[in-house]
Write an enzyme that holds these catalytic residues in place. Structure first.
Site, PDB file in Angstrom:
ATOM      1  N   LYS A   2       0.872  -1.246  -0.068  1.00 28.34           N
ATOM      2  CA  LYS A   2      -0.095   0.300   0.064  1.00 28.34           C
ATOM      3  C   LYS A   2       0.741   1.204  -0.042  1.00 28.34           C
ATOM      4  CE  LYS A   2      -3.927   1.838   2.783  1.00 28.34           C
ATOM      5  NZ  LYS A   2      -4.683   1.512   3.786  1.00 28.34           N
ATOM      6  N   SER A  56      -9.423   1.826   3.073  1.00 25.60           N
ATOM      7  CA  SER A  56      -8.664   2.621   2.166  1.00 25.60           C
ATOM      8  C   SER A  56      -7.591   1.854   1.559  1.00 25.60           C
ATOM      9  CB  SER A  56      -7.747   3.353   3.296  1.00 25.60           C
ATOM     10  OG  SER A  56      -7.264   2.727   4.399  1.00 25.60           O
ATOM     11  N   SER A 107      -9.971  -1.111   6.884  1.00 22.83           N
ATOM     12  CA  SER A 107      -9.437  -0.557   5.857  1.00 22.83           C
ATOM     13  C   SER A 107      -8.829  -1.907   4.826  1.00 22.83           C
ATOM     14  CB  SER A 107      -8.283   0.582   5.781  1.00 22.83           C
ATOM     15  OG  SER A 107      -8.875   1.666   6.149  1.00 22.83           O
TER      16      SER A 107
END
Length: 435
Positions: free
Chosen positions: A82, A157, A181
């Site tokens: 990420k 996210s 997330s």
């Protein structure tokens, strides 16, 4: 075997074939890079792809494999990280204009461990600014789309990570989870997303080593691959004061023993609105576990919605992460992030301590629940993936929603408690969206 077949093989199979010299790391990485080149312009899962570097590492892993020098469980396997996770020598922007040109000099612990196990960093996946919300878009790289329906959200996210795995852009992805997330995008994209116990996967760099509840974890297409990646990432590290030993982390999953498992399940935790299709799919999955011999009891844990507690505590933590930039960058930051940071205004120590005590009471509710049950089953999200044009659904099951948190009421409570939680696919909507 076609290049597309390679891109959808589980990581377990890829790693085994590399060890047996049946597949080449170069062949695998090239297939994934080619697929990223073809599909990423549409899905927008990746924001940075160091292709030349990945291929160079693949050639090194191939030479090592030929001489029987296998570094670890992920030797030659592509892994994405990420864009909030530091990668030495690879741009890490946190989805923010503030860090548009940031290139870290050190790897985060999770990257360090993956590399040590022989993994190849295939790229960085898209995230909202500082991972601030349950959808994925930011001022630098735009919106990530759901591979099952390009007009719908991928979740967030860790939306880029989930979309990448679902679209065959690598078998393994790392994400982070503060309010859901990892699990929210896993649900939206139909993949497996595991939020480990707080401390099971150490977090570093991290300015606050004590009061956060964001964790690193895997997003994969299979449960076995999630176990594989977790086994590499888990384990204590002195740089994280909350880290705990890996315990017994198998690198593979045996046939699960369902018979006799004490399952408490709740479609709504006693307070949450849930879409009828989601409720029915989860109920059907629970019934299937009952047929396999699990002991099923409809049993909400017995706590009230901890949304207010979560908002307060997460706002304070988030302020520590990026609040210092607000005065200069406010007009160029995501309005959702600005709102979250604004929640600390007027907050005093007494209110903070009251929230910490409420969090402690929530932990004890779940502690007592797990005295009676082995597992709690709920939906992951209240609705399936919704249109990109919405910031969040305004109504679910006839009840009005007030904020983003209201469409994922099943995730953030367990960030507060620190319990491990996994999202696994269990069905489809009539429109072909995963549940």
């Amino acid at each position: 075997m076609t290049a597309e077949d390679l891109c959808f093989l589980p990581a377990m199979s890829l790693a085994d074939a590399i060890r047996r010299r049946q597949l080449s790391p170069v062949e695998i990485v090239q297939a994934v890079l080619d697929r990223i080149e073809a599909i990423n312009p549409v899905v927008n899962a990746f924001c940075t792809v160091p292709g030349d570097r990945a291929l160079a590492e693949a050639r090194e892993r191939e030479v090592e494999a030929r001489r029987g020098d296998i570094r670890g469980l992920l030797h030659g396997v592509p892994v994405s990280f990420k864009d909030t996770t530091e990668t030495a020598g690879i741009r890490t922007t946190y989805g923010s204009r503030i860090f548009e040109q940031n290139v870290p000099s050190e790897d985060a612990i999770v990257v360090e461990r993956a590399r040590r196990a022989g993994a190849i960093v295939i790229g960085k996946t898209n995230t909202p600014e500082f991972a601030c919300k349950g959808t994925t878009d930011n001022p630098l790289f735009g919106v990530t789309r759901n591979p099952w329906d390009l007009g719908r959200i991928a979740g967030g996210s860790s939306g880029g990570a989930a979309a990448a795995v679902a679209a065959g852009l690598g078998p393994l992805a790392e994400g982070t989870d503060l309010a859901g997330s990892i699990r929210i995008p896993a649900s939206c994209c139909g993949v497996v997303g595991l939020k480990p116990t707080i401390g099971r996967v150490p977090a570093w760099p991290a300015a606050n080593g004590w009061t956060g509840f964001s964790v690193h974890g895997p997003l994969t297409r299979t449960v076995a691959d999630a176990a594989l990646l977790l086994s590499v990432l888990a384990g204590a590290d002195e740089r994280d004061p909350q880290s705990v030993p890996a315990a017994t982390m198998p690198a593979h999953i045996e046939e699960p023993v369902v018979r006799g498992l004490r399952i408490g399940w709740s479609a709504d935790l006693g307070y949450a609105p849930v879409d009828a299709e989601v409720r029915a799919a989860v109920a059907s999955a629970v019934s299937a576990l009952g047929v396999e011999g699990a002991n099923i009891e409809e049993a909400p844990p017995g706590f009230e919605d901890p949304k207010a507690v979560f908002i307060l505590l997460s706002a304070v933590w988030r302020w520590g992460v990026c609040g210092e930039y607000l005065s200069e960058w406010r007009d160029r930051m995501d309005p959702v992030l600005v709102d979250r940071l604004g929640r600390v205004e007027g907050l005093d120590a007494r209110a903070y301590e009251a929230a910490v005590q409420a969090r402690t009471r929530l932990w004890h509710v779940m502690r007592r629940f797990f005295d009676r049950h082995d597992v709690l089953v709920t939906p992951t999200t209240a609705v399936a993936a919704f249109p990109l044009t919405w910031d969040f659904p305004r109504e679910v099951a006839g009840r009005r929603l007030e904020s983003q948190l209201d469409w994922y009421p099943f995730t953030y409570p367990f960030n507060l408690t620190g319990n491990p939680a996994v999202s696994v696919p269990c069905g489809w909507t009539r429109d072909g969206l995963p549940i």
